[in-house]
Design a protein around this motif. Sequence first.
Motif, PDB file in Angstrom:
ATOM      1  N   CYS A  68     -25.882  26.825   8.143  1.00 44.14           N
ATOM      2  CA  CYS A  68     -25.948  25.895   9.593  1.00 44.14           C
ATOM      3  C   CYS A  68     -25.140  24.857   9.422  1.00 44.14           C
ATOM      4  O   CYS A  68     -25.078  23.959  10.163  1.00 44.14           O
ATOM      5  CB  CYS A  68     -27.669  25.462   9.713  1.00 44.14           C
ATOM      6  N   HIS A 123     -28.312  24.337  21.479  1.00 53.17           N
ATOM      7  CA  HIS A 123     -27.635  23.722  20.114  1.00 53.17           C
ATOM      8  C   HIS A 123     -26.508  22.762  20.789  1.00 53.17           C
ATOM      9  O   HIS A 123     -26.487  21.471  20.323  1.00 53.17           O
ATOM     10  CB  HIS A 123     -26.674  24.614  19.545  1.00 53.17           C
ATOM     11  N   THR A 147     -20.540  16.592   9.723  1.00 56.50           N
ATOM     12  CA  THR A 147     -21.864  16.527   9.953  1.00 56.50           C
ATOM     13  C   THR A 147     -21.949  16.305  11.444  1.00 56.50           C
ATOM     14  O   THR A 147     -22.586  16.653  12.460  1.00 56.50           O
ATOM     15  CB  THR A 147     -22.764  15.409   9.428  1.00 56.50           C
ATOM     16  N   SER A 148     -20.940  15.494  12.102  1.00 58.52           N
ATOM     17  CA  SER A 148     -20.827  15.170  13.636  1.00 58.52           C
ATOM     18  C   SER A 148     -19.347  14.766  13.811  1.00 58.52           C
ATOM     19  O   SER A 148     -18.671  14.229  13.035  1.00 58.52           O
ATOM     20  CB  SER A 148     -21.778  14.001  14.009  1.00 58.52           C
ATOM     21  N   SER A 185     -32.949  25.420  12.612  1.00 56.34           N
ATOM     22  CA  SER A 185     -32.398  25.148  14.105  1.00 56.34           C
ATOM     23  C   SER A 185     -33.605  25.190  15.001  1.00 56.34           C
ATOM     24  O   SER A 185     -33.827  25.977  16.094  1.00 56.34           O
ATOM     25  CB  SER A 185     -31.310  26.211  14.637  1.00 56.34           C
ATOM     26  N   TRP A 242     -25.654  20.170  17.798  1.00 55.47           N
ATOM     27  CA  TRP A 242     -25.555  20.895  16.467  1.00 55.47           C
ATOM     28  C   TRP A 242     -24.501  22.062  17.005  1.00 55.47           C
ATOM     29  O   TRP A 242     -24.187  22.419  17.993  1.00 55.47           O
ATOM     30  CB  TRP A 242     -26.943  21.599  16.263  1.00 55.47           C
ATOM     31  N   PRO A 243     -24.034  22.820  15.754  1.00 50.69           N
ATOM     32  CA  PRO A 243     -22.970  23.778  15.886  1.00 50.69           C
ATOM     33  C   PRO A 243     -23.233  24.924  16.678  1.00 50.69           C
ATOM     34  O   PRO A 243     -24.466  25.467  16.259  1.00 50.69           O
ATOM     35  CB  PRO A 243     -22.335  23.963  14.548  1.00 50.69           C
ATOM     36  N   ARG A 273     -22.188  22.386   9.918  1.00 53.13           N
ATOM     37  CA  ARG A 273     -21.003  21.991  10.929  1.00 53.13           C
ATOM     38  C   ARG A 273     -19.574  22.044  10.150  1.00 53.13           C
ATOM     39  O   ARG A 273     -19.329  21.115   9.463  1.00 53.13           O
ATOM     40  CB  ARG A 273     -21.283  20.810  11.707  1.00 53.13           C
ATOM     41  N   HIS A 274     -18.836  22.883  10.542  1.00 55.15           N
ATOM     42  CA  HIS A 274     -17.351  23.022   9.861  1.00 55.15           C
ATOM     43  C   HIS A 274     -16.595  22.154  10.707  1.00 55.15           C
ATOM     44  O   HIS A 274     -16.717  21.918  11.966  1.00 55.15           O
ATOM     45  CB  HIS A 274     -17.040  24.464   9.808  1.00 55.15           C
ATOM     46  N   THR A 310     -17.547  20.312   5.098  1.00 59.19           N
ATOM     47  CA  THR A 310     -18.461  20.004   6.637  1.00 59.19           C
ATOM     48  C   THR A 310     -18.134  18.796   7.179  1.00 59.19           C
ATOM     49  O   THR A 310     -17.301  18.000   6.499  1.00 59.19           O
ATOM     50  CB  THR A 310     -19.955  20.379   6.133  1.00 59.19           C
TER      51      THR A 310
END
Length: 383
Positions: free
Chosen positions: A356, A18, A260-261, A83, A23-24, A358-359, A258
């Motif tokens: 899934c 990940h 995202t990035s 994932s 990814w988280p 991303r927090h 969230t």
Amino acid sequence: MPVRPIVRSDYDALNRLHRDVGWPERSQAGWRWLEDNPARGSVQAPTGWVVTDGDDAPAAMLGNFVQSFVHGPRRLYGATGFSIIVPAERKGASRPLIRTFLKQPGLFARYTFNANARSAPLYGLFGLKPWPDQTHALKLSWVTDRTACAQGRLLRGLLGRTSARTAARLGEMLMNPRLFRGPDLRLPTQVVVLNDLSDGSPYADFWARLSQEDRLLADRSPATLRWRLADPDRTTPPLLLACVRQGRIVAAAMAQLTKTSVIEPPCLDIVDVVALDGAPDAVAVLTRALIDNATGMGAAKVRLQMVTPRLLTALGDLALQARKEGGWGHCHAIVDDPALAAAWAPTPFDGDYGICARHPPAPKTRRSPSAAQAAPRGRAAKA
């Protein structure tokens, strides 16, 4: 390529996979929470599969999120893949992973509602079809902070080709201090904060009536929602709202903050919005309430990442006002019985969006994630 089910000793290696794609990652408790998915236990399915190297260590992966569904008196199970991570040096590993996922017994459907633009063309090779026919490539969003969204687009243009590891070194950008204050909600008269998920709650009554309608629904029972909300890796609690008419809940929504990035502004993702057949306009009422409160929660936009024709109709004018995102077939499915496909009424809740995301990273001054989970303030649903 050797494929085997994920086991608990794989979790550190899965986190490395990940991390390499940005990814988280999950804590050990977070992975065990996924293990404890009640629906997965009902069909004895693995949490996913890995392609291994010569030492039996995970070199590529595919997660397996099983959900329970109801259709009248029937109890059914479906699974979404999540994932799917295949490093460049393991090119081709996605094929045995996806084939293994599709061969699972005891499921009425295998699907993904969250394919990215690069992976989307792959699914047709395995018999998954873009679904629903009219809306499989559509996402909706409502901008609430144009400046932050513009800054995000600028950063994507400047850093879009940056590797995940380089982006991580740049640090988190476009954070909003409102994210962890706990929202002071401004809700219309018929909308309340839903904070009682006990088995005898007004929400339980709503679920009992909803599950008796003639449509195929992912299990939204109080027990299922209690498990969903127990994810230990959340940094902010999801916001649950209900629309109440004549003293009874007629619609419910779940939304999650969230990010995202590292180069994206925060977003309020609608994970679920569902109403009784007799109150389809309540979908728009709840969505409007989320849009109106997004800025105060620190979100630059509200996003609905999976829609159906039924949901578009219920949104009414709000759907016309939304930005159209997506543009590729992010929803693909194999549904064994055409009658079940016609009866299925999915929302993002049916996909992997609730597990899934991303927090937003919790402020470092906080002692623990729980310290950041300030409860939303607003009228609460009464029993």
